[in-house]
Scaffold this active site. Structure first.
Site, PDB file in Angstrom:
ATOM      1  N   ARG A  92     -21.830  44.074 -17.188  1.00 57.41           N
ATOM      2  CA  ARG A  92     -21.627  43.340 -18.646  1.00 57.41           C
ATOM      3  C   ARG A  92     -20.528  44.056 -19.194  1.00 57.41           C
ATOM      4  NH1 ARG A  92     -26.832  42.551 -22.217  1.00 57.41           N
ATOM      5  NH2 ARG A  92     -26.975  44.593 -21.915  1.00 57.41           N
ATOM      6  N   ARG A 122     -34.744  51.690 -18.915  1.00 56.36           N
ATOM      7  CA  ARG A 122     -34.889  50.363 -20.004  1.00 56.36           C
ATOM      8  C   ARG A 122     -35.831  49.522 -19.182  1.00 56.36           C
ATOM      9  NH1 ARG A 122     -29.324  48.034 -20.951  1.00 56.36           N
ATOM     10  NH2 ARG A 122     -30.338  46.282 -21.883  1.00 56.36           N
TER      11      ARG A 122
HETATM   12  P1  AP5 Z   1     -27.299  38.623 -21.405  1.00 57.16           P
HETATM   13  O1  AP5 Z   1     -27.554  37.292 -21.785  1.00 57.16           O
HETATM   14  O2  AP5 Z   1     -26.517  39.596 -22.351  1.00 57.16           O
HETATM   15  O3  AP5 Z   1     -28.854  39.298 -21.413  1.00 57.16           O
HETATM   16  P2  AP5 Z   1     -29.982  39.692 -22.226  1.00 57.16           P
HETATM   17  O4  AP5 Z   1     -31.104  39.161 -21.684  1.00 57.16           O
HETATM   18  O5  AP5 Z   1     -29.356  39.388 -23.857  1.00 57.16           O
HETATM   19  O6  AP5 Z   1     -29.872  41.191 -21.884  1.00 57.16           O
HETATM   20  P3  AP5 Z   1     -29.932  42.460 -23.099  1.00 57.16           P
HETATM   21  O7  AP5 Z   1     -29.550  43.756 -22.175  1.00 57.16           O
HETATM   22  O8  AP5 Z   1     -29.408  42.318 -24.214  1.00 57.16           O
HETATM   23  O9  AP5 Z   1     -31.492  42.629 -23.376  1.00 57.16           O
HETATM   24  P4  AP5 Z   1     -32.251  43.986 -23.907  1.00 57.16           P
HETATM   25  O10 AP5 Z   1     -33.616  43.239 -23.991  1.00 57.16           O
HETATM   26  O11 AP5 Z   1     -32.329  45.022 -22.897  1.00 57.16           O
HETATM   27  O12 AP5 Z   1     -31.276  44.278 -25.107  1.00 57.16           O
HETATM   28  P5  AP5 Z   1     -31.361  44.351 -26.321  1.00 57.16           P
HETATM   29  O13 AP5 Z   1     -29.949  44.478 -26.994  1.00 57.16           O
HETATM   30  O14 AP5 Z   1     -32.279  43.392 -26.768  1.00 57.16           O
HETATM   31  O15 AP5 Z   1     -26.853  38.683 -19.857  1.00 57.16           O
HETATM   32  C1  AP5 Z   1     -26.827  39.974 -19.383  1.00 57.16           C
HETATM   33  C2  AP5 Z   1     -25.283  39.877 -18.383  1.00 57.16           C
HETATM   34  O16 AP5 Z   1     -25.618  39.081 -17.315  1.00 57.16           O
HETATM   35  C3  AP5 Z   1     -24.358  39.490 -19.076  1.00 57.16           C
HETATM   36  O17 AP5 Z   1     -23.004  40.049 -18.854  1.00 57.16           O
HETATM   37  C4  AP5 Z   1     -24.259  37.996 -19.074  1.00 57.16           C
HETATM   38  O18 AP5 Z   1     -22.817  37.497 -19.078  1.00 57.16           O
HETATM   39  C5  AP5 Z   1     -24.902  37.869 -17.343  1.00 57.16           C
HETATM   40  N1  AP5 Z   1     -25.572  36.500 -17.154  1.00 57.16           N
HETATM   41  C6  AP5 Z   1     -26.427  35.895 -18.215  1.00 57.16           C
HETATM   42  N2  AP5 Z   1     -27.093  34.918 -17.507  1.00 57.16           N
HETATM   43  C7  AP5 Z   1     -26.471  34.915 -16.220  1.00 57.16           C
HETATM   44  C8  AP5 Z   1     -26.822  34.132 -15.136  1.00 57.16           C
HETATM   45  N3  AP5 Z   1     -27.702  33.104 -15.216  1.00 57.16           N
HETATM   46  N4  AP5 Z   1     -26.388  34.408 -13.988  1.00 57.16           N
HETATM   47  C9  AP5 Z   1     -25.372  35.435 -13.776  1.00 57.16           C
HETATM   48  N5  AP5 Z   1     -24.997  36.307 -14.734  1.00 57.16           N
HETATM   49  C10 AP5 Z   1     -25.662  35.866 -15.961  1.00 57.16           C
HETATM   50  O19 AP5 Z   1     -32.054  45.549 -26.920  1.00 57.16           O
HETATM   51  C11 AP5 Z   1     -31.635  46.969 -26.854  1.00 57.16           C
HETATM   52  C12 AP5 Z   1     -32.384  48.129 -27.186  1.00 57.16           C
HETATM   53  O20 AP5 Z   1     -32.827  47.929 -28.590  1.00 57.16           O
HETATM   54  C13 AP5 Z   1     -33.686  48.166 -26.448  1.00 57.16           C
HETATM   55  O21 AP5 Z   1     -33.825  48.716 -25.051  1.00 57.16           O
HETATM   56  C14 AP5 Z   1     -34.658  48.736 -27.573  1.00 57.16           C
HETATM   57  O22 AP5 Z   1     -34.462  50.256 -27.260  1.00 57.16           O
HETATM   58  C15 AP5 Z   1     -34.356  48.244 -28.589  1.00 57.16           C
HETATM   59  N6  AP5 Z   1     -34.996  47.155 -29.066  1.00 57.16           N
HETATM   60  C16 AP5 Z   1     -34.650  45.893 -29.320  1.00 57.16           C
HETATM   61  N7  AP5 Z   1     -35.507  45.022 -29.614  1.00 57.16           N
HETATM   62  C17 AP5 Z   1     -36.706  45.745 -29.701  1.00 57.16           C
HETATM   63  C18 AP5 Z   1     -38.158  45.597 -29.954  1.00 57.16           C
HETATM   64  N8  AP5 Z   1     -38.506  44.450 -30.103  1.00 57.16           N
HETATM   65  N9  AP5 Z   1     -38.993  46.766 -29.652  1.00 57.16           N
HETATM   66  C19 AP5 Z   1     -38.616  47.744 -29.620  1.00 57.16           C
HETATM   67  N10 AP5 Z   1     -37.261  48.093 -29.274  1.00 57.16           N
HETATM   68  C20 AP5 Z   1     -36.409  47.193 -29.539  1.00 57.16           C
HETATM   69 MG    MG Z   2     -29.085  40.591 -25.329  1.00 60.96          MG
END
Ligand code: AP5
Ligand code: MG
Length: 216
Positions: free
Chosen positions: A128, A173
């Site tokens: 990504r 993660r």
């Molecule tokens: P993408 O759409 O970016 O996936 P995503 O589900 O949004 O993944 P994230 O990494 O953003 O999720 P996350 O939950 O770890 O991180 P967040 O930022 O929320 O797709 C991923 C990749 O695959 C992209 O390159 C895309 O192009 C590709 N892709 C998509 N669909 C595809 C398909 N069908 N086929 C092929 N490729 C595809 O959180 C980050 C951090 O914040 C957490 O680790 C935590 O420390 C903190 N945090 C956030 N929310 C909380 C909470 N509620 N409680 C506690 N800590 C939190």
């Molecule tokens: Mg995301």
């Protein structure tokens, strides 16, 4: 009215599908991860606290995250409906959210879980990359920019990899989130709100399944 939670492990495609939901249904997109990254970039107190957890792939404490969401859900743009992307991630957060939405009169209408196996997630996360100018998400393997080095959305040329997409952090993660995922799905299954979708299809196919939930 659509008041939606998108559940899914890191890399499942929550952000990718949120973009399409925003385009079609004009929902407020609430990504706690995006909010934390913005706070980290601005070095606010919340950002500085969150950084110590996020950089290791751990969860930010429930109270900190819930407070952020509670404030966000009070903004007027959520009255037309909202997507919660990445919140809740624990059943404690789910219970907190229930109180918040009740108090604000913005109860959930749907929960969609995008399901993808771990091996595929590792592959996606390590490939990504993001546009620094507008935040658009791309993937070296699955979704490169149409013109190399130029953002499809804003024309920017500056890209970066998220700190927490580095291989050492990705493993942790995934482990941390996997532990919480099944109980969370159970929680919403019991409430009759959950639809599970096969997230290992192409983004267009996943979108077709997501959109079907609302065209019923
Ligand atoms: P993408 O759409 O970016 O996936 P995503 O589900 O949004 O993944 P994230 O990494 O953003 O999720 P996350 O939950 O770890 O991180 P967040 O930022 O929320 O797709 C991923 C990749 O695959 C992209 O390159 C895309 O192009 C590709 N892709 C998509 N669909 C595809 C398909 N069908 N086929 C092929 N490729 C595809 O959180 C980050 C951090 O914040 C957490 O680790 C935590 O420390 C903190 N945090 C956030 N929310 C909380 C909470 N509620 N409680 C506690 N800590 C939190
Ligand atoms: Mg995301």
């Amino acid at each position: 009215m659509i008041n939606l939670i998108l559940l899914g492990l890191p890399g499942a495609g929550k952000g990718t599908q949120s973009e399409r939901l925003v385009d079609k249904y004009h929902l407020a997109h609430i990504s706690t991860g995006d909010m934390f990254r913005e706070a980290m970039a601005k070095k606010t107190p919340v950002g500085l606290e969150a950084k110590s957890y996020i950089d290791k792939g751990n969860l930010v404490p429930d109270e900190v995250t819930a407070k952020l969401v509670e404030e966000r859900l009070q903004k007027p743009d959520t009255e037309q409906g909202y997507i919660l992307d990445g919140f809740p991630r624990t059943t404690v957060q789910a219970e907190m959210l229930e109180k918040i939405t009740k108090k604000l009169g913005k109860e959930l209408t749907n929960v969609i879980s995008i399901d993808v196996q771990e091996d595929e997630l590792v592959k996606r996360l390590s490939a990504r990359y993001m546009c620094r100018t507008c935040g658009a998400t791309y993937n070296k393997l699955f979704k490169p920019t149409k013109v190399e080095g130029t953002c499809d959305r804003c024309g920017g040329h500056d890209f970066y990899q998220r700190e927490d997409d580095k291989p050492e952090v990705v493993r942790n993660r995934l482990q941390v989130n996997e532990k919480m995922n099944a109980p969370l799905k159970d929680f919403y299954q019991k409430k009759g709100l959950l639809t599970s979708i096969d997230g290992e299809q192409t983004p267009d196919e996943v979108w077709a399944d997501v959109d079907k939930v609302f065209s019923k």
